[in-house]
Design a protein around this motif. Structure first.
Motif, PDB file in Angstrom:
ATOM      1  N   SER A 172       0.806  -1.215   0.000  1.00  0.00           N
ATOM      2  CA  SER A 172       0.000   0.000   0.000  1.00  0.00           C
ATOM      3  C   SER A 172       0.845   1.274   0.000  1.00  0.00           C
ATOM      4  CB  SER A 172      -0.921   0.018   1.235  1.00  0.00           C
ATOM      5  OG  SER A 172      -0.157  -0.076   2.427  1.00  0.00           O
ATOM      6  N   ALA A 173       2.158   1.144   0.004  1.00  0.00           N
ATOM      7  CA  ALA A 173       3.016   2.326   0.114  1.00  0.00           C
ATOM      8  C   ALA A 173       2.848   3.241  -1.090  1.00  0.00           C
ATOM      9  CB  ALA A 173       4.474   1.900   0.245  1.00  0.00           C
ATOM     10  N   LYS A 174       2.796   4.523  -0.822  1.00  0.00           N
ATOM     11  CA  LYS A 174       2.655   5.510  -1.888  1.00  0.00           C
ATOM     12  C   LYS A 174       4.010   6.014  -2.358  1.00  0.00           C
ATOM     13  CE  LYS A 174       0.144   9.791  -2.907  1.00  0.00           C
ATOM     14  NZ  LYS A 174      -0.770  10.813  -2.358  1.00  0.00           N
ATOM     15  N   LEU A 175       4.948   6.176  -1.429  1.00  0.00           N
ATOM     16  CA  LEU A 175       6.258   6.720  -1.756  1.00  0.00           C
ATOM     17  C   LEU A 175       7.331   5.679  -1.455  1.00  0.00           C
ATOM     18  CD1 LEU A 175       5.793  10.289  -0.241  1.00  0.00           C
ATOM     19  CD2 LEU A 175       5.551   9.614  -2.628  1.00  0.00           C
ATOM     20  N   THR A 176       7.869   5.065  -2.485  1.00  0.00           N
ATOM     21  CA  THR A 176       8.835   3.988  -2.287  1.00  0.00           C
ATOM     22  C   THR A 176      10.171   4.493  -1.758  1.00  0.00           C
ATOM     23  OG1 THR A 176       9.451   4.187  -4.632  1.00  0.00           O
ATOM     24  CG2 THR A 176       7.813   2.520  -4.064  1.00  0.00           C
ATOM     25  N   GLN A 177      10.470   5.786  -1.911  1.00  0.00           N
ATOM     26  CA  GLN A 177      11.767   6.270  -1.442  1.00  0.00           C
ATOM     27  C   GLN A 177      11.900   6.211   0.074  1.00  0.00           C
ATOM     28  OE1 GLN A 177       9.480   8.166  -3.054  1.00  0.00           O
ATOM     29  NE2 GLN A 177       9.671  10.358  -2.563  1.00  0.00           N
ATOM     30  N   HIS A 178      10.755   6.114   0.783  1.00  0.00           N
ATOM     31  CA  HIS A 178      10.791   6.024   2.240  1.00  0.00           C
ATOM     32  C   HIS A 178      10.659   4.584   2.735  1.00  0.00           C
ATOM     33  CE1 HIS A 178      10.580  10.300   2.167  1.00  0.00           C
ATOM     34  NE2 HIS A 178       9.303  10.375   1.848  1.00  0.00           N
ATOM     35  N   MET A 179      10.673   3.618   1.831  1.00  0.00           N
ATOM     36  CA  MET A 179      10.321   2.260   2.198  1.00  0.00           C
ATOM     37  C   MET A 179      11.311   1.616   3.162  1.00  0.00           C
ATOM     38  SD  MET A 179       8.120   0.014   2.141  1.00  0.00           S
ATOM     39  CE  MET A 179       7.136   1.162   1.187  1.00  0.00           C
ATOM     40  N   ILE A 180      12.601   1.850   2.996  1.00  0.00           N
ATOM     41  CA  ILE A 180      13.589   1.190   3.844  1.00  0.00           C
ATOM     42  C   ILE A 180      13.505   1.682   5.295  1.00  0.00           C
ATOM     43  CG2 ILE A 180      16.045   0.781   4.240  1.00  0.00           C
ATOM     44  CD1 ILE A 180      14.775  -0.830   1.965  1.00  0.00           C
ATOM     45  N   PRO A 181      13.497   2.999   5.565  1.00  0.00           N
ATOM     46  CA  PRO A 181      13.356   3.425   6.967  1.00  0.00           C
ATOM     47  C   PRO A 181      12.018   3.011   7.579  1.00  0.00           C
ATOM     48  CG  PRO A 181      13.327   5.328   5.472  1.00  0.00           C
ATOM     49  CD  PRO A 181      13.785   4.164   4.675  1.00  0.00           C
ATOM     50  N   LEU A 182      10.945   2.992   6.779  1.00  0.00           N
ATOM     51  CA  LEU A 182       9.663   2.535   7.315  1.00  0.00           C
ATOM     52  C   LEU A 182       9.710   1.041   7.622  1.00  0.00           C
ATOM     53  CD1 LEU A 182       7.011   4.404   5.121  1.00  0.00           C
ATOM     54  CD2 LEU A 182       7.946   5.047   7.341  1.00  0.00           C
ATOM     55  N   THR A 183      10.350   0.288   6.753  1.00  0.00           N
ATOM     56  CA  THR A 183      10.494  -1.151   6.999  1.00  0.00           C
ATOM     57  C   THR A 183      11.285  -1.401   8.274  1.00  0.00           C
ATOM     58  OG1 THR A 183      10.372  -1.703   4.635  1.00  0.00           O
ATOM     59  CG2 THR A 183      11.431  -3.309   6.082  1.00  0.00           C
ATOM     60  N   GLU A 184      12.338  -0.625   8.490  1.00  0.00           N
ATOM     61  CA  GLU A 184      13.139  -0.799   9.702  1.00  0.00           C
ATOM     62  C   GLU A 184      12.300  -0.523  10.946  1.00  0.00           C
ATOM     63  OE1 GLU A 184      17.135   0.897  11.978  1.00  0.00           O
ATOM     64  OE2 GLU A 184      16.643   1.610   9.949  1.00  0.00           O
TER      65      GLU A 184
END
Length: 338
Positions: A172-184
Motif C-alpha cells: 500500500s506504500a505511496k512513496l517507495t523512497q521512504h520504504m527502507i526506513p519505514l520497513t526498519e
C-alpha cells in the motif's frame, strides 16, 4: 472462421460470464447504491453508524445540513426503503439505527471504500516499478544489519521479520523512497512484540481500524501524550492506506509535534501486535482481530476524521480523547492525565 471455431470461442468465454453477479442481485445492489448517491444520505448513514448510542433521531440529523426536518425525513425514508435502516417512534421523535443484516455492508462502505475514494493514491507506475526492482538488495542489507545488532535473536527470524515487514508495507506504500526506513521501524516494532512479556512493563494498547490513516493513529497519539509513559499505544490497520490522511496528520502535529507526525505511517495488523497488547481497541474494522487469551478487547464507535468536516474532525478528536481518558483511568492508578 468456421462455426466450430465460433462455438469453441463461445464456450471458452462462458465460465467467466457464469461467475458474474446475477441480474436479481445486481438490481438489488444497484438500487442500494443509488440510494446512497446523495452526499447528505451518506453523512446521515455515517452519523447513525458512529453514534455512541447506536441510533440517532431526526433532530440530531437535521444539524448535518441547512435543510428542513421533512427533508431529513425524506432522505431517511429512502435509506429505510432499501433496508439500510430500521426506525422506532418514541413520543414525537423517530429514532433510526443500522439494520443488523446490513451492518457489515455499512462498515465496509464507511470504513474501507469511502476513505480509499477520498485519498489521492495516484502515482507513476513506471517509476514505482523501477524503484521496487532496486529495493531487494537494500532490504537484504537492512536484514543483515538488524541481525548483527540484535544478536540475541535468531538470525533467520530477524531476516524473516524484515522481509515480511517490507512485503506488508510495500503493498500500500505511496512513496517507495521512504520504504527502507519505514520497513526498519515496522520490523523493530514486530521484533519487540515477539519478545514482549505482557506480565512485565507498562501496559500496552493497540488501536485497530481499517486503513490506519485516521482514528487509530489519532487515538494512539492521544494515549501517548496523556499517559506520559505510563501506558504505551500502537496502531494498525486491517487494510492499511498508502498514507495518513492530511486532516489527521495536522492533528498529530498538534499532539506530537511536527517531527513525530511527519514520520507516522499506516501499518498492517499482525498477530504479534495483538499478542503483545494488554488492550486491543477496534474502531470499525469488524472481526479481523485474532482473539488472544488474556487480551482485553473494546470496540469504539467513532466517526472517521478522514471523511469529516473541520468541525466534525474537532468533535471526533474530542470524542476520542474522552474515551482515551476513561481507558487510561482503568489501566493506571494514581496518575493525573492532564
Amino acid at each position: 472462421m468456421t462455426d466450430t471455431a465460433l462455438i469453441t470461442d463461445s464456450e471458452a468465454c462462458a465460465p467467466s460470464a457464469s461467475h458474474a453477479m446475477g441480474l436479481d442481485a445486481a438490481t438489488a445492489v444497484a438500487g442500494t447504491l443509488k440510494s446512497l448517491s446523495d452526499p447528505l444520505r451518506l453523512r446521515m448513514l455515517s452519523a447513525i453508524a458512529t453514534d455512541p448510542r447506536g441510533e440517532a433521531c431526526v433532530c440530531d440529523l437535521a444539524e448535518l445540513a441547512d435543510v428542513s426536518q421533512p427533508t431529513v425525513s425524506h432522505h431517511l425514508k429512502v435509506l429505510k426503503e432499501t433496508g439500510m435502516l430500521l426506525s422506532e417512534r418514541r413520543g414525537t421523535w423517530v429514532y433510526y439505527r443500522i439494520a443488523p443484516a446490513r451492518r457489515g455492508a455499512v462498515t465496509a462502505l464507511l470504513d474501507a471504500f469511502a476513505p480509499a475514494a477520498a485519498l489521492d493514491t495516484t502515482e507513476d507506475d513506471a517509476e514505482r516499478a523501477e524503484a521496487l526492482q532496486a529495493m531487494d538488495g537494500r532490504v537484504t542489507h537492512l536484514a543483515e544489519e538488524l541481525a548483527d545488532e540484535l544478536s540475541d535473536l535468531n538470525r533467520d527470524l530477524v531476516t524473516a521479520i524484515v522481509r515480511e515487514s517490507y512485503a506488508g508495507l510495500v503493498r500500500s506504500a505511496k512513496l517507495t523512497q521512504h520504504m527502507i526506513p519505514l520497513t526498519e521501524r515496522f520490523a523493530r516494532q514486530r521484533l519487540a512484540d515477539l519478545t514482549r512479556d505482557r506480565s512485565a512493563g507498562v501496559p500496552q494498547v493497540l488501536f485497530v481500524c481499517v486503513a490506519n490513516a485516521g482514528r487509530s493513529q489519532l487515538a494512539a497519539a492521544l494515549v501517548n501524550q496523556l499517559a506520559g509513559g505510563t501506558v504505551i499505544a500502537r496502531s494498525a490497520g486491517s487494510t492499511p492506506a498508502s498514507d495518513v490522511h492530511p486532516h489527521v496528520r495536522s492533528l498529530l502535529v498538534e499532539i506530537e509535534g511536527e517531527q513525530e507526525a511527519e514520520t507516522a505511517f499506516p501499518k498492517p495488523l499482525t498477530d504479534d501486535a495483538v499478542r503483545a497488547a494488554d488492550v486491543v481497541v477496534t474502531m470499525g474494522c469488524g472481526d479481523v482481530c485474532p482473539i488472544i487469551p488474556g487480551v482485553r478487547y473494546e470496540d469504539w464507535a467513532v466517526g472517521d476524521p478522514a471523511l469529516a468536516s473541520p468541525d466534525g474532525v474537532a468533535a471526533i478528536r474530542d470524542d476520542i480523547e474522552s474515551r482515551v481518558r476513561e481507558l487510561l483511568a482503568t489501566l493506571t492508578e494514581g496518575t493525573n492525565h492532564d
